[in-house]
Enzyme design. Sequence first.
Site, PDB file in Angstrom:
ATOM      1  N   HIS A  11      48.971  34.209  49.952  1.00  0.00           N
ATOM      2  CA  HIS A  11      49.933  35.386  49.518  1.00  0.00           C
ATOM      3  C   HIS A  11      50.388  36.144  50.624  1.00  0.00           C
ATOM      4  O   HIS A  11      49.958  36.214  51.669  1.00  0.00           O
ATOM      5  CB  HIS A  11      48.865  36.655  48.936  1.00  0.00           C
ATOM      6  CG  HIS A  11      49.581  37.628  48.090  1.00  0.00           C
ATOM      7  ND1 HIS A  11      50.302  38.847  48.723  1.00  0.00           N
ATOM      8  CD2 HIS A  11      49.868  37.844  46.798  1.00  0.00           C
ATOM      9  CE1 HIS A  11      50.904  39.627  47.939  1.00  0.00           C
ATOM     10  NE2 HIS A  11      50.681  39.199  46.743  1.00  0.00           N
ATOM     11  N   SER A  68      55.438  36.935  42.401  1.00  0.00           N
ATOM     12  CA  SER A  68      54.565  37.841  41.664  1.00  0.00           C
ATOM     13  C   SER A  68      55.024  39.351  41.848  1.00  0.00           C
ATOM     14  O   SER A  68      55.734  39.765  42.764  1.00  0.00           O
ATOM     15  CB  SER A  68      53.133  37.698  42.221  1.00  0.00           C
ATOM     16  OG  SER A  68      53.084  38.248  43.610  1.00  0.00           O
ATOM     17  N   GLU A 151      48.917  37.279  34.603  1.00  0.00           N
ATOM     18  CA  GLU A 151      47.758  37.495  35.585  1.00  0.00           C
ATOM     19  C   GLU A 151      46.781  38.570  34.871  1.00  0.00           C
ATOM     20  O   GLU A 151      47.099  39.607  34.473  1.00  0.00           O
ATOM     21  CB  GLU A 151      48.156  37.861  37.086  1.00  0.00           C
ATOM     22  CG  GLU A 151      46.746  37.998  37.768  1.00  0.00           C
ATOM     23  CD  GLU A 151      47.406  38.282  39.236  1.00  0.00           C
ATOM     24  OE1 GLU A 151      48.251  38.586  39.556  1.00  0.00           O
ATOM     25  OE2 GLU A 151      46.145  38.573  40.236  1.00  0.00           O
ATOM     26  N   GLU A 157      43.426  48.348  36.974  1.00  0.00           N
ATOM     27  CA  GLU A 157      44.757  48.017  37.308  1.00  0.00           C
ATOM     28  C   GLU A 157      45.611  47.891  35.994  1.00  0.00           C
ATOM     29  O   GLU A 157      46.917  47.576  36.039  1.00  0.00           O
ATOM     30  CB  GLU A 157      44.850  46.626  38.332  1.00  0.00           C
ATOM     31  CG  GLU A 157      44.082  47.023  39.453  1.00  0.00           C
ATOM     32  CD  GLU A 157      44.078  46.156  40.625  1.00  0.00           C
ATOM     33  OE1 GLU A 157      44.881  45.226  40.498  1.00  0.00           O
ATOM     34  OE2 GLU A 157      42.924  45.996  41.206  1.00  0.00           O
ATOM     35  N   ASP A 184      42.353  35.157  38.166  1.00  0.00           N
ATOM     36  CA  ASP A 184      42.013  35.642  39.625  1.00  0.00           C
ATOM     37  C   ASP A 184      40.682  36.234  39.902  1.00  0.00           C
ATOM     38  O   ASP A 184      39.962  36.816  38.798  1.00  0.00           O
ATOM     39  CB  ASP A 184      42.970  37.001  40.018  1.00  0.00           C
ATOM     40  CG  ASP A 184      42.898  37.568  41.288  1.00  0.00           C
ATOM     41  OD1 ASP A 184      41.554  37.751  41.496  1.00  0.00           O
ATOM     42  OD2 ASP A 184      43.724  38.131  41.802  1.00  0.00           O
ATOM     43  N   HIS A 187      39.384  39.597  39.946  1.00  0.00           N
ATOM     44  CA  HIS A 187      39.412  40.411  38.691  1.00  0.00           C
ATOM     45  C   HIS A 187      38.056  39.886  37.594  1.00  0.00           C
ATOM     46  O   HIS A 187      37.635  40.906  37.073  1.00  0.00           O
ATOM     47  CB  HIS A 187      40.752  40.431  38.156  1.00  0.00           C
ATOM     48  CG  HIS A 187      41.964  41.116  38.777  1.00  0.00           C
ATOM     49  ND1 HIS A 187      41.987  42.358  39.135  1.00  0.00           N
ATOM     50  CD2 HIS A 187      42.829  40.390  39.281  1.00  0.00           C
ATOM     51  CE1 HIS A 187      43.005  42.428  39.875  1.00  0.00           C
ATOM     52  NE2 HIS A 187      43.536  41.463  40.044  1.00  0.00           N
ATOM     53  N   HIS A 210      44.235  32.764  41.628  1.00  0.00           N
ATOM     54  CA  HIS A 210      44.405  33.546  42.806  1.00  0.00           C
ATOM     55  C   HIS A 210      42.816  33.527  43.239  1.00  0.00           C
ATOM     56  O   HIS A 210      41.944  33.701  42.419  1.00  0.00           O
ATOM     57  CB  HIS A 210      44.542  35.003  42.492  1.00  0.00           C
ATOM     58  CG  HIS A 210      46.038  35.374  42.698  1.00  0.00           C
ATOM     59  ND1 HIS A 210      46.622  36.479  42.325  1.00  0.00           N
ATOM     60  CD2 HIS A 210      47.055  34.714  43.336  1.00  0.00           C
ATOM     61  CE1 HIS A 210      47.800  36.536  42.595  1.00  0.00           C
ATOM     62  NE2 HIS A 210      48.170  35.403  43.339  1.00  0.00           N
ATOM     63  N   ARG A 216      37.890  41.336  48.491  1.00  0.00           N
ATOM     64  CA  ARG A 216      39.275  40.982  48.818  1.00  0.00           C
ATOM     65  C   ARG A 216      39.386  40.689  50.484  1.00  0.00           C
ATOM     66  O   ARG A 216      40.352  40.676  50.952  1.00  0.00           O
ATOM     67  CB  ARG A 216      40.446  41.930  48.289  1.00  0.00           C
ATOM     68  CG  ARG A 216      40.425  42.244  46.933  1.00  0.00           C
ATOM     69  CD  ARG A 216      41.525  43.013  46.651  1.00  0.00           C
ATOM     70  NE  ARG A 216      42.466  41.818  45.735  1.00  0.00           N
ATOM     71  CZ  ARG A 216      43.010  42.269  44.754  1.00  0.00           C
ATOM     72  NH1 ARG A 216      43.446  43.515  44.524  1.00  0.00           N
ATOM     73  NH2 ARG A 216      43.862  41.354  43.916  1.00  0.00           N
ATOM     74  N   GLU A 245      44.408  34.951  48.150  1.00  0.00           N
ATOM     75  CA  GLU A 245      44.849  36.415  48.170  1.00  0.00           C
ATOM     76  C   GLU A 245      43.757  37.135  48.774  1.00  0.00           C
ATOM     77  O   GLU A 245      42.721  37.565  48.398  1.00  0.00           O
ATOM     78  CB  GLU A 245      44.981  36.938  46.489  1.00  0.00           C
ATOM     79  CG  GLU A 245      46.015  38.160  46.448  1.00  0.00           C
ATOM     80  CD  GLU A 245      46.090  38.404  45.015  1.00  0.00           C
ATOM     81  OE1 GLU A 245      47.274  39.037  44.585  1.00  0.00           O
ATOM     82  OE2 GLU A 245      45.272  38.408  44.055  1.00  0.00           O
TER      83      GLU A 245
HETATM   84 MN    MN Z   1      45.747  38.524  42.027  1.00  0.00          MN
END
Ligand code: MN
Length: 293
Positions: A11, A68, A151, A157, A184, A187, A210, A216, A245
């Site tokens: 990313h 994205s 996604e 979110e 992802d 998530h 992802h 993260r 990411e």
């Molecule tokens: Mn993502």
Amino acid sequence: MNAAPNPLGIHALVWAGDTSDVAVERAVRETADVGFDLLELSLHDLEHLDVARTRRLLEDVGLGVACSRGLTFDADVSSDDMAVVRRGVELLSASLEATIGLGGKVFTGALYSALGKYPRPVTAVGRANAVSVIRDLAAEAAKHGVTLGLEICNRYETNVVNTAREALALADDIGASNVMIHLDTYHMNIEEDDFMRPVHEVGDRLGYVHIGENHRGHLGSGHLDLTGFFHALADVDYRGPITFESFSSQVVAEGLSNDLAIWRDLWADGRELAEHAHAYLTTLLTVSRGVAA
Ligand code: MN
């Protein structure tokens, strides 16, 4: 041993928070230098992105590109308010156009929703609006050989899809063969039962991945079951892109960093982070596929 079954991506927020000429040039150069196959460009800064120039830079070094984005609360296709929905449609159309202009074959993200904490569940009307808009977008994308990704994001979110099962239902309702599921791990850690079941459920409808740690930051420095996840990817013989990411308050994207709640310095050196991620993902891919592949 199977050699590189998946394109590996990174990313662009590892490199820069905007898409000015200088930022894109660095992102393209560093991504290629580290050995990734693909650069994912977030289109949150679309107005500053020189599409034709970026395409030339990517082609010069032989890099693939994926695009994205998420929507915003005043331009949200899952709204009940048609004026808000229309602004969302405009953002999606401009973003698809940029994806095509860049030579990208994947446009993914929270295409169905704003990125942020909703105060209540999505309404039936709002969900139907998202379905109808993405169906139209998919028809346009198909003319250019572009696939759309849904996604799956966590409850803080989006309120439209938080699990693989919900995303499959949304994709069923959209009913377009070029709409696929994007998992992802960041998530998934918040919403799913584990890291294998959703991959098995999605199966050959998985189109984009992802890989992000639970905080993260650096892969392997958190607690996610990435081994299990990669075993599941091997189980369903996933061959699509796998994109790293990661976010730190060292690289700030106006709007996006706040939407994603990036408040902490998880790393300072994007190059070191990227090299580590490339090696880590390559190892996971190799060992998860085993000698039989
Ligand atoms: Mn993502």
